[in-house]
Design a protein around this motif. Structure first.
Motif, short mmCIF file in Angstrom:
data_model
loop_
_atom_site.label_atom_id
_atom_site.label_comp_id
_atom_site.label_asym_id
_atom_site.label_seq_id
_atom_site.Cartn_x
_atom_site.Cartn_y
_atom_site.Cartn_z
N SER A 19 -25.30 -27.80 -29.68
CA SER A 19 -26.33 -26.76 -29.56
C SER A 19 -25.98 -25.65 -30.80
O SER A 19 -25.65 -24.59 -30.57
N GLY A 20 -25.49 -26.20 -31.93
CA GLY A 20 -25.13 -25.44 -33.18
C GLY A 20 -23.78 -25.75 -33.13
O GLY A 20 -23.36 -25.39 -34.40
N SER A 21 -22.84 -25.97 -32.39
CA SER A 21 -21.37 -25.89 -32.42
C SER A 21 -21.16 -27.52 -32.81
O SER A 21 -21.64 -28.41 -32.14
N SER A 22 -20.01 -27.75 -33.60
CA SER A 22 -19.67 -29.30 -33.86
C SER A 22 -18.35 -29.47 -33.04
O SER A 22 -17.72 -28.79 -32.45
N TYR A 23 -18.20 -30.88 -32.71
CA TYR A 23 -17.44 -31.59 -31.83
C TYR A 23 -16.96 -33.01 -32.26
O TYR A 23 -17.52 -33.38 -33.11
N VAL A 24 -15.88 -33.21 -31.82
CA VAL A 24 -15.71 -34.68 -32.23
C VAL A 24 -15.31 -35.72 -30.90
O VAL A 24 -14.62 -35.11 -30.07
N VAL A 25 -16.05 -36.58 -30.58
CA VAL A 25 -15.76 -37.87 -29.59
C VAL A 25 -14.39 -38.33 -30.17
O VAL A 25 -14.36 -39.38 -30.88
N THR A 26 -13.31 -38.09 -29.31
CA THR A 26 -12.09 -38.68 -29.77
C THR A 26 -11.72 -40.27 -28.99
O THR A 26 -11.08 -41.10 -29.74
N ASP A 27 -12.30 -40.39 -27.99
CA ASP A 27 -12.22 -41.38 -27.17
C ASP A 27 -13.51 -41.76 -26.36
O ASP A 27 -13.82 -40.66 -25.78
N GLN A 28 -13.83 -42.94 -26.11
CA GLN A 28 -14.92 -43.25 -25.19
C GLN A 28 -14.55 -44.80 -24.78
O GLN A 28 -14.64 -45.78 -25.59
N ARG A 29 -14.07 -45.00 -23.49
CA ARG A 29 -13.72 -46.33 -23.17
C ARG A 29 -14.41 -46.56 -21.83
O ARG A 29 -14.70 -45.58 -20.85
N PHE A 30 -14.68 -47.75 -21.38
CA PHE A 30 -15.07 -48.06 -20.24
C PHE A 30 -13.99 -48.39 -19.20
O PHE A 30 -12.91 -49.17 -19.57
N VAL A 31 -14.14 -47.80 -18.02
CA VAL A 31 -13.14 -47.82 -17.10
C VAL A 31 -13.27 -48.95 -16.08
O VAL A 31 -14.39 -49.01 -15.34
N CYS A 32 -12.36 -49.64 -15.67
CA CYS A 32 -12.29 -51.01 -14.51
C CYS A 32 -11.79 -50.19 -13.39
O CYS A 32 -10.49 -49.85 -13.44
N PRO A 33 -12.52 -49.55 -12.37
CA PRO A 33 -11.95 -48.97 -11.39
C PRO A 33 -11.05 -49.52 -10.32
O PRO A 33 -10.15 -49.21 -9.58
N GLU A 34 -11.03 -51.11 -10.26
CA GLU A 34 -10.39 -52.03 -9.48
C GLU A 34 -9.03 -51.97 -9.75
O GLU A 34 -8.10 -52.22 -9.04
N SER A 35 -8.95 -52.40 -11.11
CA SER A 35 -7.47 -52.69 -11.52
C SER A 35 -6.88 -51.41 -12.22
O SER A 35 -5.70 -51.50 -12.81
N ASN A 36 -7.55 -50.25 -12.49
CA ASN A 36 -7.11 -48.94 -13.16
C ASN A 36 -6.69 -49.52 -14.63
O ASN A 36 -5.87 -48.68 -15.08
N THR A 37 -7.54 -50.22 -15.25
CA THR A 37 -7.32 -50.54 -16.73
C THR A 37 -8.40 -50.03 -17.64
O THR A 37 -9.72 -49.98 -17.05
N PHE A 38 -8.17 -49.80 -18.86
CA PHE A 38 -9.19 -49.49 -19.61
C PHE A 38 -9.56 -50.85 -20.65
O PHE A 38 -8.81 -51.53 -20.90
N VAL A 39 -11.02 -51.16 -20.41
CA VAL A 39 -11.61 -52.33 -20.98
C VAL A 39 -12.28 -52.13 -22.08
O VAL A 39 -12.93 -51.06 -22.18
N THR A 40 -12.20 -52.93 -23.14
CA THR A 40 -13.08 -52.74 -24.48
C THR A 40 -14.51 -53.35 -24.12
O THR A 40 -15.58 -53.19 -24.86
N ASN A 41 -14.41 -54.19 -23.34
CA ASN A 41 -15.73 -55.13 -23.25
C ASN A 41 -16.71 -54.16 -22.48
O ASN A 41 -16.45 -53.72 -21.25
#
Length: 155
Positions: free
Chosen positions: A93-115
């Motif tokens: 809404s007029g202010s800028s920002y940076v998305v520094t991280d966006q990852r899919f989370v696998c809730p069963e093994s508590n790992t971050f997956v890239t697929n």
């Protein structure tokens, strides 16, 4: 004849006035040096609060967009967030920002997956600028129950 009595004038002498001014000057210099550091730093908390509020607004806009446009499609929403590391203003809404991280989370093994096959939860972290220490993270969830944690390429 009687001798007239000497009556002192009811004013101040020049020496008393000069000493008073010198004393007030010394007190003023001490007070100014003591309070100046606090006065010059009063804008830091205000700027920090403005930054935090703008980040919160960006995140609220992201949440609203995900719920309205992508309720069951985190893959599509992930693409709408833009490229990580680049300055954006889509949700700002007029202010800028940076998305520094966006990852899919696998809730069963508590790992971050890239697929993107495990697309039930998407972790997004945003900052007001690339080198800022302030960040805000949110875990977006999908209505879909498709979770596959046994994906090759897990981080």
């Amino acid at each position: 004849m009687s001798k007239p009595s000497v009556v002192a004038s009811p004013g101040f002498t020049l020496l008393e006035i000069i000493m008073t001014l010198v004393l007030f000057g010394i007190v003023a210099v001490i007070a100014a040096s003591y309070f100046s550091a606090g006065i010059t730093r009063t804008d830091i908390p205000v700027k920090q609060l403005q930054t935090d509020a703008s980040l919160q607004l960006v995140l609220e806009n992201m949440i609203s967009d995900q719920q309205k446009k992508f309720p069951g499609d985190l893959n599509g929403f992930n693409g709408a967030l833009g490229t990580p590391g680049q300055v954006q203003s889509t949700y700002g809404s007029g202010s800028s920002y940076v998305v520094t991280d966006q990852r899919f989370v696998c809730p069963e093994s508590n790992t971050f997956v890239t697929n993107t096959s495990a697309y039930q939860f998407l972790l997004v972290t945003i900052k007001p600028e690339v080198n800022s220490g302030v960040s805000l993270s949110y875990l977006f969830s999908s209505n879909s129950a498709n979770v596959n944690c046994n994906i090759p390429g897990s981080d």
